[in-house]
Design a protein around this motif. Sequence first.
Motif, PDB file in Angstrom:
ATOM      1  N   ALA A 393     -18.417  80.198  45.631  1.00  0.00           N
ATOM      2  CA  ALA A 393     -17.272  80.672  44.844  1.00  0.00           C
ATOM      3  C   ALA A 393     -17.728  81.224  43.498  1.00  0.00           C
ATOM      4  CB  ALA A 393     -16.273  79.534  44.643  1.00  0.00           C
ATOM      5  N   ALA A 394     -18.694  80.533  42.866  1.00  0.00           N
ATOM      6  CA  ALA A 394     -19.209  80.998  41.576  1.00  0.00           C
ATOM      7  C   ALA A 394     -19.920  82.339  41.724  1.00  0.00           C
ATOM      8  CB  ALA A 394     -20.160  79.960  40.995  1.00  0.00           C
ATOM      9  N   ALA A 395     -20.679  82.500  42.809  1.00  0.00           N
ATOM     10  CA  ALA A 395     -21.367  83.767  43.047  1.00  0.00           C
ATOM     11  C   ALA A 395     -20.367  84.903  43.219  1.00  0.00           C
ATOM     12  CB  ALA A 395     -22.253  83.650  44.289  1.00  0.00           C
ATOM     13  N   GLY A 396     -19.260  84.615  43.894  1.00  0.00           N
ATOM     14  CA  GLY A 396     -18.221  85.622  44.052  1.00  0.00           C
ATOM     15  C   GLY A 396     -17.654  86.058  42.713  1.00  0.00           C
ATOM     16  N   PHE A 397     -17.423  85.094  41.820  1.00  0.00           N
ATOM     17  CA  PHE A 397     -16.884  85.416  40.494  1.00  0.00           C
ATOM     18  C   PHE A 397     -17.891  86.236  39.692  1.00  0.00           C
ATOM     19  CE2 PHE A 397     -16.528  84.350  35.957  1.00  0.00           C
ATOM     20  CZ  PHE A 397     -15.256  84.833  35.709  1.00  0.00           C
ATOM     21  N   VAL A 398     -19.163  85.843  39.750  1.00  0.00           N
ATOM     22  CA  VAL A 398     -20.192  86.582  39.019  1.00  0.00           C
ATOM     23  C   VAL A 398     -20.284  88.018  39.541  1.00  0.00           C
ATOM     24  CG1 VAL A 398     -22.670  86.756  38.582  1.00  0.00           C
ATOM     25  CG2 VAL A 398     -21.529  84.536  38.422  1.00  0.00           C
ATOM     26  N   GLY A 399     -20.300  88.156  40.866  1.00  0.00           N
ATOM     27  CA  GLY A 399     -20.381  89.490  41.451  1.00  0.00           C
ATOM     28  C   GLY A 399     -19.188  90.351  41.089  1.00  0.00           C
ATOM     29  N   VAL A 402     -19.561  91.477  37.487  1.00  0.00           N
ATOM     30  CA  VAL A 402     -20.575  92.533  37.376  1.00  0.00           C
ATOM     31  C   VAL A 402     -20.027  93.855  37.897  1.00  0.00           C
ATOM     32  CG1 VAL A 402     -22.796  93.308  38.297  1.00  0.00           C
ATOM     33  CG2 VAL A 402     -22.538  90.979  37.440  1.00  0.00           C
ATOM     34  N   ASP A 403     -19.241  93.806  38.953  1.00  0.00           N
ATOM     35  CA  ASP A 403     -18.611  95.023  39.475  1.00  0.00           C
ATOM     36  C   ASP A 403     -17.763  95.690  38.400  1.00  0.00           C
ATOM     37  OD1 ASP A 403     -16.289  96.533  40.883  1.00  0.00           O
ATOM     38  OD2 ASP A 403     -17.758  96.255  42.484  1.00  0.00           O
ATOM     39  N   SER A 404     -16.989  94.895  37.683  1.00  0.00           N
ATOM     40  CA  SER A 404     -16.152  95.446  36.612  1.00  0.00           C
ATOM     41  C   SER A 404     -16.999  95.995  35.470  1.00  0.00           C
ATOM     42  CB  SER A 404     -15.199  94.366  36.084  1.00  0.00           C
ATOM     43  OG  SER A 404     -14.316  93.922  37.096  1.00  0.00           O
ATOM     44  N   LEU A 405     -18.079  95.285  35.117  1.00  0.00           N
ATOM     45  CA  LEU A 405     -18.958  95.761  34.044  1.00  0.00           C
ATOM     46  C   LEU A 405     -19.632  97.079  34.417  1.00  0.00           C
ATOM     47  CD1 LEU A 405     -20.597  92.364  33.002  1.00  0.00           C
ATOM     48  CD2 LEU A 405     -19.018  93.752  31.632  1.00  0.00           C
ATOM     49  N   LEU A 406     -20.098  97.163  35.662  1.00  0.00           N
ATOM     50  CA  LEU A 406     -20.696  98.420  36.120  1.00  0.00           C
ATOM     51  C   LEU A 406     -19.659  99.534  36.150  1.00  0.00           C
ATOM     52  CD1 LEU A 406     -22.951  97.149  39.066  1.00  0.00           C
ATOM     53  CD2 LEU A 406     -23.707  97.977  36.833  1.00  0.00           C
ATOM     54  N   GLY A 407     -18.433  99.190  36.535  1.00  0.00           N
ATOM     55  CA  GLY A 407     -17.368 100.180  36.550  1.00  0.00           C
ATOM     56  C   GLY A 407     -17.078 100.726  35.174  1.00  0.00           C
ATOM     57  N   ALA A 408     -17.141  99.852  34.176  1.00  0.00           N
ATOM     58  CA  ALA A 408     -16.830 100.276  32.801  1.00  0.00           C
ATOM     59  C   ALA A 408     -17.964 101.057  32.167  1.00  0.00           C
ATOM     60  CB  ALA A 408     -16.515  99.049  31.949  1.00  0.00           C
ATOM     61  N   THR A 409     -19.188 100.867  32.640  1.00  0.00           N
ATOM     62  CA  THR A 409     -20.341 101.463  31.963  1.00  0.00           C
ATOM     63  C   THR A 409     -21.029 102.588  32.735  1.00  0.00           C
ATOM     64  OG1 THR A 409     -21.745  99.702  32.870  1.00  0.00           O
ATOM     65  CG2 THR A 409     -20.829  99.363  30.665  1.00  0.00           C
ATOM     66  N   LEU A 410     -21.165 102.427  34.052  1.00  0.00           N
ATOM     67  CA  LEU A 410     -21.973 103.379  34.823  1.00  0.00           C
ATOM     68  C   LEU A 410     -21.211 104.165  35.879  1.00  0.00           C
ATOM     69  CD1 LEU A 410     -25.180 101.203  35.436  1.00  0.00           C
ATOM     70  CD2 LEU A 410     -24.775 102.894  33.634  1.00  0.00           C
ATOM     71  N   VAL A 420     -21.465 100.985  43.189  1.00  0.00           N
ATOM     72  CA  VAL A 420     -21.089  99.824  42.381  1.00  0.00           C
ATOM     73  C   VAL A 420     -20.824  98.619  43.278  1.00  0.00           C
ATOM     74  CG1 VAL A 420     -19.272  98.882  40.890  1.00  0.00           C
ATOM     75  CG2 VAL A 420     -20.200 101.169  40.446  1.00  0.00           C
ATOM     76  N   ASN A 421     -20.100  98.844  44.358  1.00  0.00           N
ATOM     77  CA  ASN A 421     -19.819  97.746  45.287  1.00  0.00           C
ATOM     78  C   ASN A 421     -21.105  97.165  45.866  1.00  0.00           C
ATOM     79  OD1 ASN A 421     -17.067  98.044  44.925  1.00  0.00           O
ATOM     80  ND2 ASN A 421     -16.791  99.322  46.738  1.00  0.00           N
ATOM     81  N   PHE A 422     -22.023  98.051  46.241  1.00  0.00           N
ATOM     82  CA  PHE A 422     -23.279  97.590  46.824  1.00  0.00           C
ATOM     83  C   PHE A 422     -24.066  96.734  45.831  1.00  0.00           C
ATOM     84  CE2 PHE A 422     -27.875  98.206  47.296  1.00  0.00           C
ATOM     85  CZ  PHE A 422     -28.060  97.691  48.572  1.00  0.00           C
ATOM     86  N   LEU A 423     -24.200  97.212  44.594  1.00  0.00           N
ATOM     87  CA  LEU A 423     -24.974  96.461  43.601  1.00  0.00           C
ATOM     88  C   LEU A 423     -24.310  95.132  43.268  1.00  0.00           C
ATOM     89  CD1 LEU A 423     -26.076  99.301  41.149  1.00  0.00           C
ATOM     90  CD2 LEU A 423     -27.461  98.100  42.843  1.00  0.00           C
ATOM     91  N   ALA A 424     -22.989  95.121  43.218  1.00  0.00           N
ATOM     92  CA  ALA A 424     -22.283  93.871  42.918  1.00  0.00           C
ATOM     93  C   ALA A 424     -22.480  92.845  44.031  1.00  0.00           C
ATOM     94  CB  ALA A 424     -20.803  94.150  42.704  1.00  0.00           C
TER      95      ALA A 424
END
Length: 443
Positions: A393-399, A402-410, A420-424
């Motif tokens: 569950a924690a890994a899901g939250f972290v991923g 990160v998906d949102s952070l990548l979305g906002a930046t890259l 983005v989905n793949f990297l997350a």
Amino acid sequence: MTTPVRRAAVFAILATLSLAVPLFGPAVGATLAAIVLVGAFVLTDGPLFDLLAYPSDYEDGRLYGLLTFVLAAVVLGLIAVTASLSIAVFVGTVLLIGYGNLGERLARLRTDTEVVVVTTFCLVATLAATAGQLATFWLTGTAIEPLLPTVLFLAASGTLFAALLRDVLLLYDDPIVMLSVGFLLWLLVELQPAIGAGEIAIALAVTVALGYASFALGTASIAGMLTGVLLGLVTIVLGGYGWFVVLIAFFAIGGLSTKYRYERKEELGVAEANDGARGSGNVLGNAAVALVAVLGYAASSAALLPADPNPALFLFAFAGSVATAMSDTLSSEIGSVFERPRLITTLEPVKPGTDGGVTWQGEVAGIAGGAIVALISYVLFPEVDAVGAAIIAAAGFVGMTVDSLLGATLEGSVLGNQGVNFLATLLGAIVCALLVFSVGVLG
């Protein structure tokens, strides 16, 4: 018959010549291939040229379609003769492409309904690939009955992969499809799948039925359906039904969440295209890491990996990637219907649909999505205890974060949505495996 059908029939006949290798030996097979290649090179016009030529061949007056088709078969044949690729897989792959293409062309004479055409291709190609493998075993004196389940699994997997590639590529890219299918089946054989006839029949029935249901309900396109069925089949055979349940839970819940308040999403301009039906890119972006984890688990179980890792590590990587995909999908699809998202990097209000925009409702939905995957894993897998479930569950939250952070930046400048989905999901898998290893969940 129309010219495309006649051409497909000739290509199917030429594909049948691959049986010369198990029947007469590699030398005869190579001689036949050389004769066809020379003939294709010197033939530049006339009725026979018109019969065999693809539209693009007329520009240069060369039968490049036939040349590349035969060359692809020759490459696979050479690998089969000199490496560990079996002759049966080589013959089955060539017949799969040749006769599958003929079946598709015949279907197009009767209907323009794409799902019917694809289904016909899959049925004919699977039968041809199965027949090619069995004929090879019979010609070489190999016992057939113990190999039937594996033969059917390889035929079905190769057919689904071919149909998917043909949907993405052009019809004239059959040589690329042939080589890709051959290499995939080579990998699957090396993983030594251990399945029974009843198991493969059930696996095919379940995955095809659920795949078609996703298409009929509008949650997946034809390419998305093919991708999902292939992923499901490989997951069942190489992992097991527990792995499949985790994967199908994501596809089912994620697909339904796409339909959640879809009209409202259209009003806000954040709805998925194609009426919410997810294509192959979306499916692979979310599930490619999970597939690699399944393959890693099978390779580890078969002692094919040099470091000899604990196979359960791949199970947790699988669950972590799916938890990330589930969390991100629910966060996006449920959170997007609310009008006050904030950019995750600055918390400034942004318009709905802005990459990296989050809402508290979406975050709650995402956490719930990861918890669902963790709960299913806890119930189905003995290796997953309470601590392991919490890590998933924690890994899901972290991923998801990160998906949102990548979305906002890259996203949009460096990465697309699928990237983005793949990297997350990759990060979710890595985080899950590392946490499990570091806390000693596996002993």
